[in-house]
Design an enzyme around this catalytic site. Structure first.
Site, PDB file in Angstrom:
ATOM      1  N   CYS A  61       1.082  -1.024   0.192  1.00 22.79           N
ATOM      2  CA  CYS A  61       0.197  -0.645  -0.330  1.00 22.79           C
ATOM      3  C   CYS A  61       1.153   1.396  -0.146  1.00 22.79           C
ATOM      4  CB  CYS A  61      -0.446   0.574   1.030  1.00 22.79           C
ATOM      5  SG  CYS A  61      -2.009  -1.450   0.951  1.00 22.79           S
ATOM      6  N   ALA A  62       1.690   1.712  -1.136  1.00 20.87           N
ATOM      7  CA  ALA A  62       2.779   2.313  -0.954  1.00 20.87           C
ATOM      8  C   ALA A  62       2.917   4.199  -1.337  1.00 20.87           C
ATOM      9  CB  ALA A  62       3.686   1.781  -2.416  1.00 20.87           C
ATOM     10  N   ALA A  63       1.669   4.553  -2.175  1.00 19.39           N
ATOM     11  CA  ALA A  63       1.932   5.919  -2.553  1.00 19.39           C
ATOM     12  C   ALA A  63       0.928   6.358  -0.568  1.00 19.39           C
ATOM     13  CB  ALA A  63       0.214   5.586  -3.232  1.00 19.39           C
ATOM     14  N   GLY A  87       3.932   7.011  -1.343  1.00 22.23           N
ATOM     15  CA  GLY A  87       5.457   6.159  -1.780  1.00 22.23           C
ATOM     16  C   GLY A  87       6.646   6.918  -0.717  1.00 22.23           C
ATOM     17  N   GLY A  88       6.061   7.391   0.845  1.00 21.52           N
ATOM     18  CA  GLY A  88       7.022   7.781   2.051  1.00 21.52           C
ATOM     19  C   GLY A  88       8.550   6.277   2.595  1.00 21.52           C
ATOM     20  N   LYS A  89       7.425   5.408   2.359  1.00 23.88           N
ATOM     21  CA  LYS A  89       7.709   4.672   3.513  1.00 23.88           C
ATOM     22  C   LYS A  89       8.956   4.316   2.118  1.00 23.88           C
ATOM     23  CE  LYS A  89       4.717   4.166   6.761  1.00 23.88           C
ATOM     24  NZ  LYS A  89       3.856   5.362   6.795  1.00 23.88           N
ATOM     25  N   ASP A  93      -0.377  -0.128  -5.334  1.00 27.08           N
ATOM     26  CA  ASP A  93      -1.259   0.280  -4.342  1.00 27.08           C
ATOM     27  C   ASP A  93      -2.343   0.700  -5.280  1.00 27.08           C
ATOM     28  OD1 ASP A  93      -0.912   2.813  -2.315  1.00 27.08           O
ATOM     29  OD2 ASP A  93      -2.771   2.914  -4.286  1.00 27.08           O
ATOM     30  N   ASP A 134      -4.643  -4.231  -6.490  1.00 26.86           N
ATOM     31  CA  ASP A 134      -5.322  -4.243  -4.738  1.00 26.86           C
ATOM     32  C   ASP A 134      -4.619  -5.239  -4.209  1.00 26.86           C
ATOM     33  OD1 ASP A 134      -6.654  -5.053  -2.913  1.00 26.86           O
ATOM     34  OD2 ASP A 134      -9.268  -5.581  -4.141  1.00 26.86           O
ATOM     35  N   CYS A 145      -2.279   3.987  10.793  1.00 26.53           N
ATOM     36  CA  CYS A 145      -1.928   5.137  12.356  1.00 26.53           C
ATOM     37  C   CYS A 145      -3.066   4.869  12.594  1.00 26.53           C
ATOM     38  CB  CYS A 145      -1.474   6.351  10.901  1.00 26.53           C
ATOM     39  SG  CYS A 145      -2.489   6.977   9.532  1.00 26.53           S
TER      40      CYS A 145
HETATM   41  C1  LIG Z   1      -1.612   4.732   4.780  1.00 22.48           C
HETATM   42  S1  LIG Z   1      -1.665   5.349   2.655  1.00 22.48           S
HETATM   43  C2  LIG Z   1      -0.242   4.578   2.779  1.00 22.48           C
HETATM   44  C3  LIG Z   1       0.924   4.752   2.848  1.00 22.48           C
HETATM   45  C4  LIG Z   1       2.839   5.121   2.323  1.00 22.48           C
HETATM   46  N1  LIG Z   1       3.126   3.807   2.528  1.00 22.48           N
HETATM   47  C5  LIG Z   1       3.926   6.136   2.759  1.00 22.48           C
HETATM   48  O1  LIG Z   1       4.445   6.058   3.260  1.00 22.48           O
HETATM   49  O2  LIG Z   1       3.981   7.056   1.903  1.00 22.48           O
HETATM   50  C6  LIG Z   1      -2.647   3.558   2.536  1.00 22.48           C
HETATM   51  C7  LIG Z   1      -2.820   3.762   0.646  1.00 22.48           C
HETATM   52  O3  LIG Z   1      -2.770   1.791   1.031  1.00 22.48           O
HETATM   53  C8  LIG Z   1      -3.738   2.757  -0.615  1.00 22.48           C
HETATM   54  N2  LIG Z   1      -4.292   1.392  -0.763  1.00 22.48           N
HETATM   55  C9  LIG Z   1      -6.004   1.636  -0.271  1.00 22.48           C
HETATM   56  N3  LIG Z   1      -6.470   0.162  -0.540  1.00 22.48           N
HETATM   57  C10 LIG Z   1      -5.558  -0.603  -0.910  1.00 22.48           C
HETATM   58  C11 LIG Z   1      -5.652  -2.181  -1.066  1.00 22.48           C
HETATM   59  N4  LIG Z   1      -6.589  -3.144  -0.858  1.00 22.48           N
HETATM   60  N5  LIG Z   1      -4.824  -2.905  -1.890  1.00 22.48           N
HETATM   61  C12 LIG Z   1      -3.318  -1.956  -2.498  1.00 22.48           C
HETATM   62  N6  LIG Z   1      -3.540  -0.483  -1.731  1.00 22.48           N
HETATM   63  C13 LIG Z   1      -4.962   0.006  -0.845  1.00 22.48           C
HETATM   64  C14 LIG Z   1      -4.177   3.835  -0.532  1.00 22.48           C
HETATM   65  O4  LIG Z   1      -4.620   4.372  -1.805  1.00 22.48           O
HETATM   66  C15 LIG Z   1      -3.282   4.443  -0.435  1.00 22.48           C
HETATM   67  O5  LIG Z   1      -2.932   5.225  -0.672  1.00 22.48           O
END
Ligand SMILES: C[S@@+](CC[C@H](N)C(=O)[O-])C[C@H]1O[C@@H](n2cnc3c(N)ncnc32)[C@H](O)[C@@H]1O
Length: 424
Positions: free
Chosen positions: A250-252, A254-256, A272, A298, A370
């Site tokens: 769940c990358a976006a 992209g910070g981590k 993502d 997903d 979070c």
């Molecule tokens: C908490 S944010 C992630 C922050 C990211 N790891 C960072 O450090 O920048 C959660 C992310 O999960 C994505 N997301 C939600 N449901 C998802 C799924 N079923 N599969 C993949 N990504 C998903 C969202 O679009 C969102 O970008």
């Protein structure tokens, strides 16, 4: 100033009436005022964030000042913005009142007398009204009652500290890109640019005052990123080594992902669900001169995107209630419903179950939220382990702790970490 007050009313109304995201609405409203100065932009942001941060308290105060409910909800929002200014900002009181009266005169001349009377009445009885608002929990803490109840049942005598921490202004923290510089060198660079800061974690520099990113030396060239110190623990806990194949599920934005790439030479797949948010990962990678394979998909249905090669490490920074970061997103306090928490927990469980077969035996999966609600955190992990014979929860690196529930404080936001190990 009345333009800015009215713009704040528009932001708050779209958040509270239409359930829209505060940051998105704020950017849209700013785009409708082409002549806006950077100072006015800052003021608009402060009014919008501040009014939502203290919405519970300000609403109680306003209700006490009204003899009957206001018919026009926009005037109610204008009054809340003005009350926020009068109680929390340094703006001259007479100017706040005059601008609010002028703003309402353009919209509904008949209501301008009422607005004038309410705001002047507030100034006369401010202390008493605030004290009275504080006699209810919603008025004292500015959260919905179900949220306050949940925090009280989970955190007991620490609940007040947790709730009030969510109403503070958040710190601004940088992550140093160790592929380009060291923390000590970058701290020096900040000092040379008269920006006061201190090192609080190996890669994390806390700024004494928030700064616009274009004022940060080397930001555009990728020397640093803005990232909360709590989010930076992920890399240390996941324990990645050069040559590993790693999935950030769940990358976006992209910070981590970027932090992982800055700390080791790994083959990183950044997945993502949201194509638009994935674009943010692409931009960040470009700025930081890093490389990852970006995939839209997903995490709960790997058959749609997985190439069949297992990963040695998986980061599952799952979607959650975001209750640990409300000081950055005060809209969440009013948009979340109690039922959302159970829905998030189900989603989180599905993602964990789906990702587990993708992890190599001997590999580690770091689960992150979070959130500060146990239902989305340790309970998801405990339920997951109960159904998996090859999963165990192991200590989080040097901390020796298994449960990593960070609560928001002056150094970091609220996060939850759990590290899972897969039997060989
Ligand atoms: C908490 S944010 C992630 C922050 C990211 N790891 C960072 O450090 O920048 C959660 C992310 O999960 C994505 N997301 C939600 N449901 C998802 C799924 N079923 N599969 C993949 N990504 C998903 C969202 O679009 C969102 O970008």
């Amino acid at each position: 100033m009345d333009t800015i007050q009215l713009a704040a009313v528009s932001v708050i109304s779209q958040v509270l009436n239409n359930g829209r995201n505060l940051n998105q609405v704020l950017s849209e409203v700013i785009r409708t005022i082409p002549e806006i100065t950077s100072q006015q932009r800052g003021a608009l942001q402060d009014l919008s964030f501040g009014t939502l941060r203290y919405y519970g308290q300000l609403s109680k105060v306003l209700d006490a000042l009204l003899t009957r409910p206001l018919q026009d909800i926009q005037i109610r929002f204008l009054l809340l913005v003005a009350l926020y200014q009068l109680h929390y900002s340094k703006a001259a009181q007479h100017a706040v009142v005059d601008f609010a009266v002028n703003a309402v005169r353009k919209r509904n001349p008949a209501a301008s007398g009422l607005v004038n009377a309410i705001l002047r009445n507030f100034l006369r009885k401010q202390e008493q009204l605030i004290a009275d608002a504080g006699r209810t929990e919603e008025g004292r803490y500015s959260y919905q009652q179900w949220w306050i109840n949940l925090i009280k049942s989970q955190y007991g005598e620490n609940a007040e500290v947790v709730l009030l921490a969510g109403n503070q202004r958040p710190p601004m923290t940088l992550r140093v890109n160790h592929r380009q510089t060291t923390s000590a060198e970058y701290l020096n660079l900040l000092t040379q640019n008269s920006i006061k800061a201190s090192l609080i974690e190996p890669d994390a520099i806390l700024l004494e005052h928030p700064e616009a990113v274009d004022k940060l030396p080397g930001f555009m060239d990728g020397m640093v990123s803005v990232q909360d110190a709590g989010a930076q623990y992920a890399v240390c806990f996941l324990d990645v080594k050069d040559g590993m194949r790693v999935l950030d599920a769940c990358a976006a934005p992209g910070g981590k992902s970027a932090h992982l790439l800055e700390s080791a030479q790994i083959d990183l797949i950044a997945l993502d669900k949201d194509e638009l948010r994935l674009e943010r990962v692409r931009e960040n990678m470009l700025r930081l001169h890093l490389n990852a394979t970006l995939l839209q998909g997903d995490a709960a249905t790997p058959s749609d995107w997985w190439d069949g090669k297992q990963y040695q490490r998986i980061l599952a920074d799952v979607p959650c209630s975001a209750t640990g970061v409300v000081r950055r997103h005060p809209d969440i306090k009013w948009l979340r419903r109690a039922s959302d928490i159970e829905n998030f927990a189900l989603q989180q469980q599905q993602i964990l179950n789906a990702l587990w077969p993708l992890l190599e035996g001997g590999g580690k999966l770091l689960y992150v939220t979070c959130s500060i609600f146990g239902r989305e955190n340790q309970q998801v992990i405990t339920d997951f382990i109960a159904g998996q014979s090859d999963a165990s929860q192991i200590p989080l690196a040097a901390t020796g702790m298994k449960q990593g529930q960070l609560l928001p404080n002056d150094q970091h936001d609220g996060f939850f970490y759990a590290l899972l190990h897969k039997k060989i």
